[in-house]
Motif scaffolding. Structure first.
Motif, PDB file in Angstrom:
ATOM      1  N   VAL A   1      33.831  31.390  39.042  1.00 51.83           N
ATOM      2  CA  VAL A   1      34.295  32.248  37.950  1.00 51.83           C
ATOM      3  C   VAL A   1      35.017  31.216  36.872  1.00 51.83           C
ATOM      4  O   VAL A   1      34.944  31.135  35.729  1.00 51.83           O
ATOM      5  CB  VAL A   1      34.974  33.609  38.133  1.00 51.83           C
ATOM      6  N   GLY A   2      36.117  30.829  37.464  1.00 48.51           N
ATOM      7  CA  GLY A   2      37.174  29.752  36.843  1.00 48.51           C
ATOM      8  C   GLY A   2      36.172  28.620  36.070  1.00 48.51           C
ATOM      9  O   GLY A   2      36.516  28.187  35.094  1.00 48.51           O
ATOM     10  N   LYS A   3      35.374  28.004  36.847  1.00 51.33           N
ATOM     11  CA  LYS A   3      34.479  26.977  36.499  1.00 51.33           C
ATOM     12  C   LYS A   3      33.485  27.442  35.101  1.00 51.33           C
ATOM     13  O   LYS A   3      33.602  26.739  34.119  1.00 51.33           O
ATOM     14  CB  LYS A   3      33.606  26.345  37.565  1.00 51.33           C
ATOM     15  N   LYS A   4      33.108  28.643  35.207  1.00 53.92           N
ATOM     16  CA  LYS A   4      32.265  29.089  34.143  1.00 53.92           C
ATOM     17  C   LYS A   4      33.063  29.445  32.836  1.00 53.92           C
ATOM     18  O   LYS A   4      32.751  29.273  31.745  1.00 53.92           O
ATOM     19  CB  LYS A   4      31.527  30.462  34.429  1.00 53.92           C
ATOM     20  N   VAL A   5      34.492  30.003  33.221  1.00 56.72           N
ATOM     21  CA  VAL A   5      35.285  30.156  32.347  1.00 56.72           C
ATOM     22  C   VAL A   5      35.398  29.213  30.991  1.00 56.72           C
ATOM     23  O   VAL A   5      35.704  29.279  29.900  1.00 56.72           O
ATOM     24  CB  VAL A   5      36.565  30.909  32.455  1.00 56.72           C
ATOM     25  N   VAL A   6      35.887  27.922  31.869  1.00 58.09           N
ATOM     26  CA  VAL A   6      36.209  26.894  31.087  1.00 58.09           C
ATOM     27  C   VAL A   6      35.374  25.878  30.724  1.00 58.09           C
ATOM     28  O   VAL A   6      35.485  24.829  30.364  1.00 58.09           O
ATOM     29  CB  VAL A   6      37.593  25.843  31.669  1.00 58.09           C
ATOM     30  N   SER A   7      34.051  26.299  30.988  1.00 62.65           N
ATOM     31  CA  SER A   7      32.876  25.412  30.448  1.00 62.65           C
ATOM     32  C   SER A   7      32.906  25.309  28.875  1.00 62.65           C
ATOM     33  O   SER A   7      32.939  26.197  28.208  1.00 62.65           O
ATOM     34  CB  SER A   7      31.598  26.197  31.239  1.00 62.65           C
ATOM     35  N   PRO A   8      32.095  24.034  28.426  1.00 62.17           N
ATOM     36  CA  PRO A   8      31.910  24.006  27.165  1.00 62.17           C
ATOM     37  C   PRO A   8      31.227  25.025  26.345  1.00 62.17           C
ATOM     38  O   PRO A   8      31.575  25.670  25.355  1.00 62.17           O
ATOM     39  CB  PRO A   8      31.653  22.580  26.946  1.00 62.17           C
TER      40      PRO A   8
END
Length: 410
Positions: free
Chosen positions: A307-314
């Protein structure tokens, strides 16, 4: 006596017949080519000419200063709205760049406004315990709690997510996130861990949340680990599903087929895309493995990191609709500790993306068995590294996916 011709009988000076050019003879006779004609006056070489005046104070042999010439005025600017090229209908490139700059500026304002707007609607939880606490420590340590509270879920949502109708508040997830000079560390504390709860004796650690909420849970964690908690984050059951759906789903990688009717879960082995309901079931299931809660906390760390990776994706920041849906979902499912700023909340969200692989460490508090008793030696060593902000020095024998020593099965 009448005036008559004088001399040779020609007209006298002053009479109409007298011509100053031709004298007494008058105008030349018509057709006489030999008659004298007017010739333009030419200057003579020896004629006196006017020389420019030389100021008296000019030294001899030095040229006088030339008179100043009037500067040529610059060409007039074209009127506003005129085309950049004559006869063509294209506007100046500068005009287009001005609109692009304005749109970018407005979008930057939007990116700042949405989290501030969402933050004003987030619930703030009193979490700091009274009494003696560990001294300030280097780095920042967050306590992340997954509450099984059904508040805010409709009956239909409870049925879809398989959460049941339990009352009260308990916690299925307890995570410590430490950030500092070394790699980020995300450490799970199994909810069945047997620890001393102040005022309640030795029992499962999740009972602290049921007895006294966030304050007692923080006090319990601090008194048993010696780690000072700097910030507190709480997420409800529906929160995980809502955030996963807001970011468009996540990738999960189960190592076996998983079927759990209680968690509404039926998935195959291997990496796959999961929606909110599937991700929640994957994080909650404890009946598909022989190590139960220990395997579940591994799935919880996997989901949180995804989830964290998706949240900060461009793409989250470039897609205004996804950005809005994600941040406006936070107040419905997340609660932060009192005193947490929007900046600190953003730092926590960013830190959650660096807890797997080469970017961080992901493990379980060192345990001695599946009962679950903490290993008295190994757990103290782990806590010591965190207290001193030396996560880069944590050996692999301490940071394991199950909390058990490498090769041990319990």
């Amino acid at each position: 006596m009448a005036d008559g011709p004088r001399g040779n009988g020609g007209p006298e000076k002053g009479t109409p017949e007298y011509n100053w050019l031709y004298g007494k003879g008058g105008a030349p006779a018509p057709g006489n080519d030999d008659a004298t004609r007017a010739v333009p006056r030419q200057p003579r070489p020896d004629e006196t000419r006017m020389m420019p005046a030389v100021p008296r104070d000019t030294p001899r042999g030095q040229q006088p200063p030339r008179p100043a010439t009037r500067p040529t005025p610059p060409p007039a600017a074209p009127p506003p709205g005129s085309t950049g090229r004559t006869g063509r209908g294209f506007r100046r490139p500068r005009f287009r760049l001005r609109w692009i700059f304005l749109l970018v500026l407005l979008y930057l304002v939007y990116l700042v406004f949405v989290p501030i707007y969402a933050w004003h609607n987030v619930n703030k939880v009193p979490w700091e315990p009274s009494g003696n606490r560990p001294d300030d420590q280097p780095g920042t340590t967050y306590l992340l709690v997954g509450s099984d509270s059904r508040a805010g879920l409709s009956p239909a949502e409870r049925k879809r997510l398989g959460t049941g109708n339990a009352q009260g508040q308990r916690t299925d997830t307890i995570l410590i996130l430490h950030t500092g000079s070394g790699p980020n560390l995300l450490m799970s504390i199994p909810r069945d861990s047997l620890v001393d709860i102040p005022g309640h004796g030795t029992t499962k650690i999740n009972a602290a949340f049921a007895y006294g909420g966030a304050k007692l849970l923080v006090r319990t964690v601090e008194s048993n680990t010696g780690i000072r908690i700097d910030d507190y984050v709480e997420i409800g059951l529906g929160g995980l599903a809502g955030v996963v759906d807001a970011v468009g789903g996540i990738t999960i990688c189960p190592t076996t087929d998983m079927q759990d009717k209680l968690a509404k879960l039926d998935i195959k082995k291997g990496c796959q895309e999961a929606d909110g309901a599937t991700a929640l079931g994957y994080a909650r299931s404890r009946h598909t493995s022989n190590i139960g809660d220990i395997d579940r906390v591994k799935h919880q760390r996997e989901v949180v990191a995804a989830v964290g990776k998706k949240v900060v994706s461009p793409w989250t920041f470039l897609n205004p609709f996804r950005y809005w849906n994600l941040l406006t979902a936070v107040p419905d499912f997340f609660a932060f500790g009192e005193g947490t700023s929007v900046l600190r909340a953003g730092q926590w969200a960013s830190a959650m993306t660096h807890v797997n692989g080469d970017n961080g460490l992901s493990c379980v508090v060192p345990i001695a068995d599946l009962a679950v008793h903490w290993d008295p030696t190994r757990s103290k060593q782990m806590f010591g590294y965190i207290i001193k902000d030396q996560t880069a020095d944590i050996p692999k024998s301490l940071c394991t996916p199950t909390g058990l020593p490498k090769g041990a099965t319990g």
